[in-house]
Structures are given as structure tokens and as C-alpha cells.
Design an enzyme around this catalytic site. Structure first.
Site, PDB file in Angstrom:
ATOM      1  N   TYR A 270      -1.816  -0.383  10.118  1.00  0.00           N
ATOM      2  CA  TYR A 270      -1.902  -0.794   8.707  1.00  0.00           C
ATOM      3  C   TYR A 270      -0.605  -0.467   7.961  1.00  0.00           C
ATOM      4  CZ  TYR A 270      -3.719  -0.919   3.891  1.00  0.00           C
ATOM      5  OH  TYR A 270      -3.921  -1.181   2.557  1.00  0.00           O
TER       6      TYR A 270
ATOM      7  N   SER B 125       0.858  -1.183   0.000  1.00  0.00           N
ATOM      8  CA  SER B 125       0.000   0.000   0.000  1.00  0.00           C
ATOM      9  C   SER B 125       0.889   1.225   0.000  1.00  0.00           C
ATOM     10  CB  SER B 125      -0.884   0.033   1.254  1.00  0.00           C
ATOM     11  OG  SER B 125      -1.489   1.303   1.387  1.00  0.00           O
TER      12      SER B 125
END
Ligand SMILES: NC(=O)c1ccc[n+]([C@@H]2O[C@H](COP(=O)([O-])OP(=O)(O)OC[C@H]3O[C@@H](n4cnc5c(N)ncnc54)[C@H](OP(=O)(O)O)[C@@H]3O)[C@@H](O)[C@H]2O)c1
Length: 263
Positions: free
Chosen positions: A155, A142
Site C-alpha cells: 500500500y 496517504s
């Protein structure tokens, strides 16, 4: 083209929805036989049906990827039933958009479990076979791994960990002919931004439709490119950050304040 996907066997994790489902169909359109997995059987069946229109041997397995001890056996099952695996796409992932004030230990561990420990376990389970077949490993990371976004510490850390794993793995596989790839999606319109128990997602960046990621990822694999950001301009931001990380974080803090003001 250095790697022809036609005729290859590709396992895509987290392919019941979103990026994984779109990639699975993309691989099938390229002539690859696709195996897909996730927890929701009905959605998987629909995706597998669409894959079979292009690649009749494609199939689906339901599995909770949080069950690490089940993964070696799962890898054997997939390999037996798919007739071998050439390409593993570690795509399954969960967000947890919460600030560090709200992140408790079980939550942090659950994010690391799905986004780091699980893909690593599946990777090591399939490593001997993929090396033997001179295959490919793809990790869906990501932009959060590199951009230190507000409210995404767990995350972002899990994605930074999987990116570091992938980079080191490519170095260790230097004599095998196997290629490793890392994908850095920016904001792609999927369920990820509508899951419960998450703070709101970013509003400053317009989400891309999920199909926008498919051809760039397939082309990255076919042309042996190590990593790819989608959209690509995120790559320029990554490069800029490392000239002065402190200044970059000041900019991110200003962005976080503007997000707060608009919420
Ligand atoms: N969308 C974006 O803008 C964006 C940005 C950066 C990175 N990413 C990354 O892209 C990947 C795909 O995300 P997405 O955006 O396509 O979101 P998504 O639509 O929510 O897809 C996530 C997939 O992971 C599966 N999954 C989650 N937990 C699982 C578990 N315990 N066991 C098995 N499968 C599990 C889900 O299937 P089930 O629920 O059916 O199990 C689903 O198929 C993720 O790694 C995500 O972090 C996305």
C-alpha cells in the site's frame, strides 16, 4: 481565492463511500457539477442524489477501475455526459495491510493496479481536456507513502508511486496554468479499516470523522496549495523523517512492537 469551484465540472473516483463520497458532496455544495464513479451502483445513486440537491447536473457511473483498457472510453463518456471535466479527483483506492511475509505477487499487483496504474490511466485519458480547460488534478495519496508504516509495504509503495507521479506531473505542466494537488489522509473513519483480508489498522491514532477532510481539501484546491496532510501535524512528521531516515525507522520499529504487544 485563486480557483473558484463554482460552475466547474468535477469527476471523483471511488465516491460510493468514505472520503470520495464526502468530497463529492463538498464539491456540489461549492456549486460544482459532480460526476462520481465506483462499482456499487446503489451507494453511488444515494451519493449522486445528495449532490443533485446542490448541483442538479451531477451524475454517477458504475465502473471497475481495475479494467485499465476501459478507462479511455470511460473518460470520453464522462466528458460527453458531464459536459467536460475541469477537475479530476483520483480518490479510489484499496488497502492491503499485510507484512511482506504475507504479500504474494498477485496481491501486490492488485494494489498497484488500483492505487497507481488506474489513476494514472484516467489522468492521461483526461489530460488534454483538463489542460485545455486549465483545470486541476487531485491525487488522494496517504501518510503511508511517507511514513513507512508496519505491515503496509504494498500500500505504501503504491501511494509513494502516485505521489511521485503527481509531483513530476506538476513540473511537466509548468507552462499550462494547470495545478496538481496531493492529499495525505492520516486516519479517517471509513470502510478502508473494515475490509476483509487485511491485518488490523493502527490503534495508536484516533480516527477523524470523514467530514473533517472535506473543507481542508477544497480550500487546498481553491488556494493553489500543492499538498496537504489531514490532520496537518503529519506534515511535521514528514519533515522530521528526512533529517535521519534510519533513526525514523528505528522509531517506527518501536511503534510496530508496541502495536504487536497491544494486539
Ligand atoms: N481512510 C483513511 O484513513 C485513509 C488514509 C490514507 C489514505 N486514504 C485513501 O483515501 C482514498 C479513499 O479511501 P476511503 O478511506 O474513503 O475508503 P473507502 O470508503 O473504502 O473508499 C474507497 C472507494 O474506492 C472505490 N473502489 C475501490 N476499488 C475500486 C475499483 N476496483 N473500481 C472502482 N472503485 C473502486 C470504492 O468503491 P466500490 O467498492 O463501490 O467500488 C470506494 O468508493 C483511498 O485512496 C485511500 O487509500 C484513506
Amino acid at each position: 481565492m485563486s480557483y473558484d469551484l463554482n460552475g466547474k465540472h468535477v469527476l471523483v473516483s471511488g465516491a460510493s463511500t468514505g472520503i470520495g463520497a464526502a468530497l463529492a458532496e463538498g464539491f456540489a455544495r461549492r456549486g460544482a457539477t459532480v460526476g462520481i464513479c465506483a462499482r456499487r451502483a446503489e451507494l453511488l445513486d444515494e451519493v449522486a442524489g445528495r449532490c443533485r440537491e446542490h448541483a442538479p447536473g451531477s451524475r454517477a457511473w458504475t465502473i471497475d477501475l481495475a479494467d485499465l483498457d476501459a478507462l479511455p472510453e470511460f473518460a470520453r463518456t464522462v466528458s460527453d455526459e458531464l459536459g467536460g471535466v475541469d477537475v479530476l479527483v483520483n480518490n479510489a483506492g484499496i488497502p492491503k495491510r499485510k507484512t511482506v511475509f504475507a504479500l504474494d505477487t498477485p496481491t501486490i499487483e492488485s494494489v498497484m493496479l488500483i492505487n497507481f496504474f488506474s489513476p494514472v490511466r484516467l489522468t492521461t485519458a483526461l489530460l488534454p481536456e483538463i489542460v485545455e480547460r486549465t483545470g486541476r488534478f487531485v491525487f488522494v495519496s496517504s501518510v503511508a507513502a511517507r511514513l513507512s508504516p508496519p505491515g503496509e509495504a504494498a500500500y505504501a509503495a503504491s501511494k509513494a508511486a502516485i505521489s511521485a507521479w503527481a509531483e513530476c506531473m506538476q513540473v511537466d505542466l509548468r507552462d499550462t496554468g494547470v495545478k496538481v494537488h496531493v492529499v495525505y489522509p492520516g486516519v479517517i473513519d471509513t470502510e478502508l479499516f473494515h475490509l476483509p483480508d487485511n491485518d488490523p489498522g493502527p490503534t495508536a491514532i484516533e480516527a477523524l470523522p470523514v467530514d473533517a477532510i472535506v473543507d481542508p481539501v477544497l480550500t487546498m484546491i481553491e488556494h493553489d496549495r500543492f499538498e496537504l496532510a489531514v490532520p496537518e501535524w503529519f506534515g511535521d512528521i514528514f519533515a522530521g523523517k528526512y533529517k535521519d531516515v534510519g533513526a525514523f525507522l528505528e522509531g517506527t520499529i518501536a511503534y510496530a512492537r508496541s502495536q504487536e504487544a497491544s494486539n
